[in-house]
Design a protein around this motif. Structure first.
Motif, PDB file in Angstrom:
ATOM      1  N   SER A 136       0.862  -1.183   0.000  1.00 39.19           N
ATOM      2  CA  SER A 136       0.000   0.000   0.000  1.00 39.19           C
ATOM      3  C   SER A 136       0.890   1.223   0.000  1.00 39.19           C
ATOM      4  CB  SER A 136      -0.925   0.015   1.220  1.00 39.19           C
ATOM      5  OG  SER A 136      -0.219   0.402   2.378  1.00 39.19           O
ATOM      6  N   ALA A 137       0.283   2.391  -0.160  1.00 38.45           N
ATOM      7  CA  ALA A 137       1.028   3.635   0.005  1.00 38.45           C
ATOM      8  C   ALA A 137       1.449   3.771   1.470  1.00 38.45           C
ATOM      9  CB  ALA A 137       0.177   4.822  -0.434  1.00 38.45           C
ATOM     10  N   ASP A 138       2.294   4.721   1.742  1.00 38.68           N
ATOM     11  CA  ASP A 138       2.857   4.885   3.080  1.00 38.68           C
ATOM     12  C   ASP A 138       1.939   5.736   3.948  1.00 38.68           C
ATOM     13  OD1 ASP A 138       4.545   4.795   5.203  1.00 38.68           O
ATOM     14  OD2 ASP A 138       5.900   6.360   4.476  1.00 38.68           O
ATOM     15  N   TYR A 139       1.037   5.058   4.694  1.00 38.94           N
ATOM     16  CA  TYR A 139       0.147   5.751   5.611  1.00 38.94           C
ATOM     17  C   TYR A 139       0.556   5.413   7.039  1.00 38.94           C
ATOM     18  CZ  TYR A 139      -2.736   5.374   1.366  1.00 38.94           C
ATOM     19  OH  TYR A 139      -3.201   5.391   0.083  1.00 38.94           O
ATOM     20  N   ASP A 140       0.509   6.408   7.914  1.00 35.62           N
ATOM     21  CA  ASP A 140       0.800   6.137   9.321  1.00 35.62           C
ATOM     22  C   ASP A 140      -0.368   5.427   9.996  1.00 35.62           C
ATOM     23  OD1 ASP A 140       3.436   7.314   9.616  1.00 35.62           O
ATOM     24  OD2 ASP A 140       2.457   9.227   9.269  1.00 35.62           O
ATOM     25  N   PHE A 141      -1.584   5.868   9.680  1.00 34.11           N
ATOM     26  CA  PHE A 141      -2.755   5.189  10.224  1.00 34.11           C
ATOM     27  C   PHE A 141      -3.966   5.528   9.368  1.00 34.11           C
ATOM     28  CE2 PHE A 141      -2.723   9.263  12.429  1.00 34.11           C
ATOM     29  CZ  PHE A 141      -4.053   9.638  12.510  1.00 34.11           C
ATOM     30  N   CYS A 142      -5.038   4.792   9.601  1.00 36.58           N
ATOM     31  CA  CYS A 142      -6.254   4.938   8.803  1.00 36.58           C
ATOM     32  C   CYS A 142      -7.478   4.868   9.695  1.00 36.58           C
ATOM     33  CB  CYS A 142      -6.310   3.820   7.748  1.00 36.58           C
ATOM     34  SG  CYS A 142      -7.884   3.721   6.849  1.00 36.58           S
ATOM     35  N   VAL A 143      -8.365   5.856   9.551  1.00 29.42           N
ATOM     36  CA  VAL A 143      -9.695   5.782  10.158  1.00 29.42           C
ATOM     37  C   VAL A 143     -10.584   5.123   9.112  1.00 29.42           C
ATOM     38  CG1 VAL A 143     -11.590   7.048  11.215  1.00 29.42           C
ATOM     39  CG2 VAL A 143      -9.240   7.891  11.450  1.00 29.42           C
ATOM     40  N   PHE A 144     -10.943   3.876   9.359  1.00 29.85           N
ATOM     41  CA  PHE A 144     -11.596   3.058   8.335  1.00 29.85           C
ATOM     42  C   PHE A 144     -13.112   3.135   8.504  1.00 29.85           C
ATOM     43  CE2 PHE A 144     -12.597  -0.816   5.939  1.00 29.85           C
ATOM     44  CZ  PHE A 144     -11.706  -0.702   4.879  1.00 29.85           C
ATOM     45  N   LEU A 145     -13.764   3.919   7.638  1.00 30.22           N
ATOM     46  CA  LEU A 145     -15.208   4.121   7.727  1.00 30.22           C
ATOM     47  C   LEU A 145     -15.981   3.276   6.725  1.00 30.22           C
ATOM     48  CD1 LEU A 145     -15.453   7.995   8.280  1.00 30.22           C
ATOM     49  CD2 LEU A 145     -15.291   6.155   9.974  1.00 30.22           C
ATOM     50  N   ASP A 146     -15.340   2.236   6.214  1.00 35.39           N
ATOM     51  CA  ASP A 146     -15.974   1.302   5.299  1.00 35.39           C
ATOM     52  C   ASP A 146     -16.184  -0.025   6.023  1.00 35.39           C
ATOM     53  OD1 ASP A 146     -17.065   0.298   2.974  1.00 35.39           O
ATOM     54  OD2 ASP A 146     -15.195   0.259   1.840  1.00 35.39           O
ATOM     55  N   LYS A 147     -16.842  -0.976   5.341  1.00 40.10           N
ATOM     56  CA  LYS A 147     -17.011  -2.315   5.906  1.00 40.10           C
ATOM     57  C   LYS A 147     -16.338  -3.371   5.026  1.00 40.10           C
ATOM     58  CE  LYS A 147     -21.358  -1.369   8.304  1.00 40.10           C
ATOM     59  NZ  LYS A 147     -22.747  -1.823   8.534  1.00 40.10           N
ATOM     60  N   ASP A 148     -15.467  -2.929   4.116  1.00 39.80           N
ATOM     61  CA  ASP A 148     -14.789  -3.816   3.173  1.00 39.80           C
ATOM     62  C   ASP A 148     -13.682  -4.572   3.905  1.00 39.80           C
ATOM     63  OD1 ASP A 148     -13.227  -4.953   1.144  1.00 39.80           O
ATOM     64  OD2 ASP A 148     -13.771  -3.375  -0.267  1.00 39.80           O
ATOM     65  N   LYS A 149     -13.974  -5.819   4.289  1.00 38.50           N
ATOM     66  CA  LYS A 149     -13.034  -6.570   5.133  1.00 38.50           C
ATOM     67  C   LYS A 149     -11.731  -6.894   4.404  1.00 38.50           C
ATOM     68  CE  LYS A 149     -15.385 -10.962   4.127  1.00 38.50           C
ATOM     69  NZ  LYS A 149     -16.168 -12.066   4.724  1.00 38.50           N
ATOM     70  N   ALA A 150     -11.786  -7.084   3.078  1.00 43.52           N
ATOM     71  CA  ALA A 150     -10.558  -7.379   2.339  1.00 43.52           C
ATOM     72  C   ALA A 150      -9.606  -6.190   2.382  1.00 43.52           C
ATOM     73  CB  ALA A 150     -10.888  -7.750   0.896  1.00 43.52           C
ATOM     74  N   ALA A 151     -10.128  -4.991   2.121  1.00 42.14           N
ATOM     75  CA  ALA A 151      -9.295  -3.790   2.162  1.00 42.14           C
ATOM     76  C   ALA A 151      -8.735  -3.565   3.558  1.00 42.14           C
ATOM     77  CB  ALA A 151     -10.103  -2.581   1.711  1.00 42.14           C
ATOM     78  N   ALA A 152      -9.561  -3.764   4.569  1.00 40.79           N
ATOM     79  CA  ALA A 152      -9.111  -3.572   5.944  1.00 40.79           C
ATOM     80  C   ALA A 152      -8.003  -4.557   6.296  1.00 40.79           C
ATOM     81  CB  ALA A 152     -10.288  -3.735   6.903  1.00 40.79           C
ATOM     82  N   ARG A 153      -8.186  -5.822   5.933  1.00 44.35           N
ATOM     83  CA  ARG A 153      -7.169  -6.835   6.224  1.00 44.35           C
ATOM     84  C   ARG A 153      -5.869  -6.550   5.481  1.00 44.35           C
ATOM     85  NH1 ARG A 153      -7.875 -10.008  10.726  1.00 44.35           N
ATOM     86  NH2 ARG A 153     -10.042 -10.652  10.908  1.00 44.35           N
TER      87      ARG A 153
END
Length: 287
Positions: A52-69
């Motif tokens: 993935s791109a270089d992110y320090d953290f993510c507030v995940f407001l989706d329910k897409d479990k594949a993307a989250a994992r």
């Protein structure tokens, strides 16, 4: 510090966009570089590796479990975690996770998984549902938001018709608790109670704001506060909105737990800056 707020790739709901903007505003005020990004290629598997791109953290407001994992596999810290989102997204998994923990929930009967359109419905199953839960009862798809996929069943005929129409979908049946059209939405951040509102809908048995329900500030009893903090702890949620039903005897029942609960109405009626409190919690965890 670089943060993204991830929303659904096909988002149409203005409430989700406004939620992302409110959180972004509060994080930015605290000196966090923040971008709202649709969930498109946030992470992928390339040459056998999750990237993935270089992110320090993510507030995940989706329910897409594949993307989250995938984001977690890349080392990105998520609020909430992928596992917490998955458990809350599947309503029956939520009830299973909270079972045997001393928490009152409406009685639930999971419908057997069916793969064949021509399969005959078991009369024995229908009779057990009607006998154990009584009428009216509530039918729920395992997945659904904003009151979608939640139905009131009034008799055995309606139960049989619903089961026939939906036997190929994951669903379950739940005992009807309380008056209908009324519940308590409790906001918990970092395992701590923030505020609560009572939601009422005079036109629908579902109390959701998006279906016409209206919220008023609710002064939560300590018993309710303890209950909701316990639920958030068990499910390991950084942020959640917990929907609670109350019976005629004053008992509280956990109905649903929402990992990405909209907070605009709660902010308005409770006079609490929920976005700021969530941002403060996130910054405390990161720094």
């Amino acid at each position: 510090m670089n943060c993204i707020i991830a929303v659904n790739a096909y988002v149409k709901n203005n409430s989700q966009i406004m939620q992302a903007k409110r959180i972004s505003e509060e994080l930015t005020l605290s000196g966090i570089e923040c971008s709202i990004i649709k969930n498109i290629n946030l992470a992928k598997i390339k040459d056998g590796n999750a990237v993935s791109a270089d992110y320090d953290f993510c507030v995940f407001l989706d329910k897409d479990k594949a993307a989250a994992r995938l984001l977690e596999k890349c080392g990105v810290k998520l609020f909430n975690s992928a596992s917490a989102i998955e458990i809350c997204d599947d309503k029956i998994l939520t009830h299973i996770a909270l079972s045997n923990c001393g928490i009152l929930m409406p009685d639930c009967i999971y419908a057997p998984l069916c793969y064949y359109d021509d399969a005959e419905i078991s009369e024995g199953f229908l009779n057990s549902v009607s006998c154990e839960l009584g009428f009216p009862l509530v039918a729920k798809y395992c997945y659904g938001s904003l009151g979608a996929g939640v139905f009131l069943i009034n008799n055995l005929r309606e139960l049989r018709e619903f089961e026939e129409r939906n036997k190929l979908k994951e669903h379950f049946y739940q005992k009807f608790i309380g008056k209908g059209g009324e519940d308590i939405r409790v906001i918990v951040i970092g395992g701590k109670y923030i505020c609560a509102m009572k939601r009422k809908n005079s036109c629908d048995f579902r109390s959701n704001i998006e279906l016409g329900g209206q919220g008023v500030k609710y002064d939560a009893e300590q018993k309710l506060i303890n209950l909701c903090e316990k639920v958030a702890e068990i499910l390991k949620l950084d942020y959640c909105g917990i929907d609670v039903l109350c019976d005629g005897a004053g008992n509280f029942y956990i109905c649903e737990v929402n990992s990405n609960a909209f907070f605009a109405e709660a902010e308005k009626v409770c006079k609490v800056n929920i976005a700021k409190k969530y941002a403060e919690f996130i910054i405390g965890k990161i720094k």
